[in-house]
Design an enzyme around this catalytic site. Sequence first.
Site, mmCIF file in Angstrom:
data_model
loop_
_atom_site.group_PDB
_atom_site.id
_atom_site.type_symbol
_atom_site.label_atom_id
_atom_site.label_comp_id
_atom_site.label_asym_id
_atom_site.label_seq_id
_atom_site.Cartn_x
_atom_site.Cartn_y
_atom_site.Cartn_z
ATOM 1 N N ASN A 162 -0.887 -0.495 2.089
ATOM 2 C CA ASN A 162 -0.536 -2.182 1.925
ATOM 3 C C ASN A 162 -1.967 -2.869 1.742
ATOM 4 O OD1 ASN A 162 0.703 -4.298 1.550
ATOM 5 N ND2 ASN A 162 1.263 -4.519 3.793
ATOM 6 N N GLY A 201 5.965 -1.499 15.747
ATOM 7 C CA GLY A 201 4.683 -0.806 16.004
ATOM 8 C C GLY A 201 4.558 0.205 15.148
ATOM 9 N N LYS A 257 16.459 -4.860 12.518
ATOM 10 C CA LYS A 257 15.386 -4.546 13.537
ATOM 11 C C LYS A 257 15.938 -4.225 14.918
ATOM 12 C CE LYS A 257 10.658 -5.209 14.727
ATOM 13 N NZ LYS A 257 9.633 -4.736 14.309
ATOM 14 N N VAL A 271 -0.449 -9.954 -1.689
ATOM 15 C CA VAL A 271 0.237 -10.904 -2.066
ATOM 16 C C VAL A 271 0.538 -12.136 -1.410
ATOM 17 C CG1 VAL A 271 1.471 -9.326 -3.542
ATOM 18 C CG2 VAL A 271 2.377 -9.787 -1.297
HETATM 19 N N1 LIG Z 1 0.610 -6.972 0.829
HETATM 20 C C1 LIG Z 1 0.279 -8.039 1.647
HETATM 21 N N2 LIG Z 1 -0.391 -9.108 1.197
HETATM 22 C C2 LIG Z 1 -1.021 -10.329 1.924
HETATM 23 N N3 LIG Z 1 -0.475 -10.382 3.341
HETATM 24 C C3 LIG Z 1 0.202 -9.487 3.828
HETATM 25 C C4 LIG Z 1 0.540 -8.350 2.970
HETATM 26 N N4 LIG Z 1 1.548 -7.377 3.978
HETATM 27 C C5 LIG Z 1 1.184 -8.100 5.011
HETATM 28 N N5 LIG Z 1 0.720 -9.217 4.937
HETATM 29 C C6 LIG Z 1 0.179 -9.969 6.173
HETATM 30 O O1 LIG Z 1 0.240 -9.171 7.412
HETATM 31 C C7 LIG Z 1 1.260 -9.886 8.432
HETATM 32 C C8 LIG Z 1 1.894 -8.779 9.196
HETATM 33 O O2 LIG Z 1 2.874 -8.242 8.154
HETATM 34 P P1 LIG Z 1 4.288 -7.746 8.947
HETATM 35 O O3 LIG Z 1 4.824 -8.783 9.628
HETATM 36 O O4 LIG Z 1 5.049 -7.381 7.540
HETATM 37 O O5 LIG Z 1 3.813 -6.536 9.787
HETATM 38 P P2 LIG Z 1 4.530 -5.625 10.724
HETATM 39 O O6 LIG Z 1 4.191 -4.155 10.693
HETATM 40 O O7 LIG Z 1 6.195 -5.976 10.559
HETATM 41 O O8 LIG Z 1 4.329 -6.250 12.094
HETATM 42 P P3 LIG Z 1 4.803 -5.970 13.476
HETATM 43 O O9 LIG Z 1 4.287 -4.812 14.040
HETATM 44 O O10 LIG Z 1 4.565 -7.125 14.204
HETATM 45 O O11 LIG Z 1 6.340 -5.833 13.182
HETATM 46 C C9 LIG Z 1 2.065 -10.871 7.575
HETATM 47 O O12 LIG Z 1 2.322 -12.003 8.279
HETATM 48 C C10 LIG Z 1 1.339 -11.385 6.425
HETATM 49 O O13 LIG Z 1 0.250 -12.132 6.830
HETATM 50 MG MG LIG Z 2 7.687 -6.669 11.630
#
Ligand SMILES: Nc1ncnc2c1ncn2[C@@H]1O[C@H](COP(=O)(O)OP(=O)(O)OP(=O)(O)O)[C@@H](O)[C@H]1O
Ligand SMILES: [Mg+2]
Length: 224
Positions: free
Chosen positions: A171, A114, A37, A205
Amino acid sequence: MKGAFITATGTGVGKTWLASALATACVQRGKRVAAIKPIETGVDPDPVDALALARACGNDSLADAPGLYRAKEPLAPYAIEKRGGPSVGSLRALAKRIRELARDADYAIVEGVGGVLVPIDRERTIADLAALLDLQTVVVARNALGVLSYTLTAVEALRKRKISVRAIVLNHVERNHRDDLSRTSNADVLADCFPRIPILRVPRVQSPSDMVDAASQLLNILKI
Ligand SMILES: Nc1ncnc2c1ncn2[C@@H]1O[C@H](COP(=O)(O)OP(=O)(O)OP(=O)(O)O)[C@@H](O)[C@H]1O
Ligand SMILES: [Mg+2]
């Protein structure tokens, strides 16, 4: 450097969960992977995304490697710079640092920050880093009402910058999915809009480790 750049239609749609699962799937295939990251904000006190990625590839030190951008406020880098916080600086230097960190790995998995056009400074966005890295770009999108416009916008913005999208991951983030009729048609409509881009649906999930099978399918699509 071979691998994937994980970007998205916006924040909180599952980039880190998917990227962690991808790293785990690579490790399960006996590959060395560097999951990075490079730009993380909201680091207070730990870079939680970077740590999740680093742990998935079995190399915790990647999260705190020097030369990566970290800032405390949970804002876009340009917003942080405007408040007097650190600026990202040269994207070429950052891309070089990522290549160094991934030097001994078979694959790099790089998470953006983001959505596709998050401003890094007045002139540049995270898409400029994606272009420099020249990895296979994957767009993660929340499978919910609104995703069609968000995804069309993201793909158009990337294509305008000569970045081809190698896969779209729909997703299932939302909990109350029963009321959202769009979930039954989003994948079909996107497949019509982008006949050459594979679309992968990921179910809701409990944790990123439950996404490893889907991630493995994505590795097959990307031929990783
Ligand atoms: N397939 C899924 N099933 C259930 N919950 C999910 C799933 N994908 C993501 N989440 C939920 O969404 C939240 C955000 O996911 P993630 O941290 O991967 O997003 P991100 O795009 O990396 O966010 P950021 O922009 O902050 O980096 C996770 O903490 C989880 O609670
Ligand atoms: Mg993230």
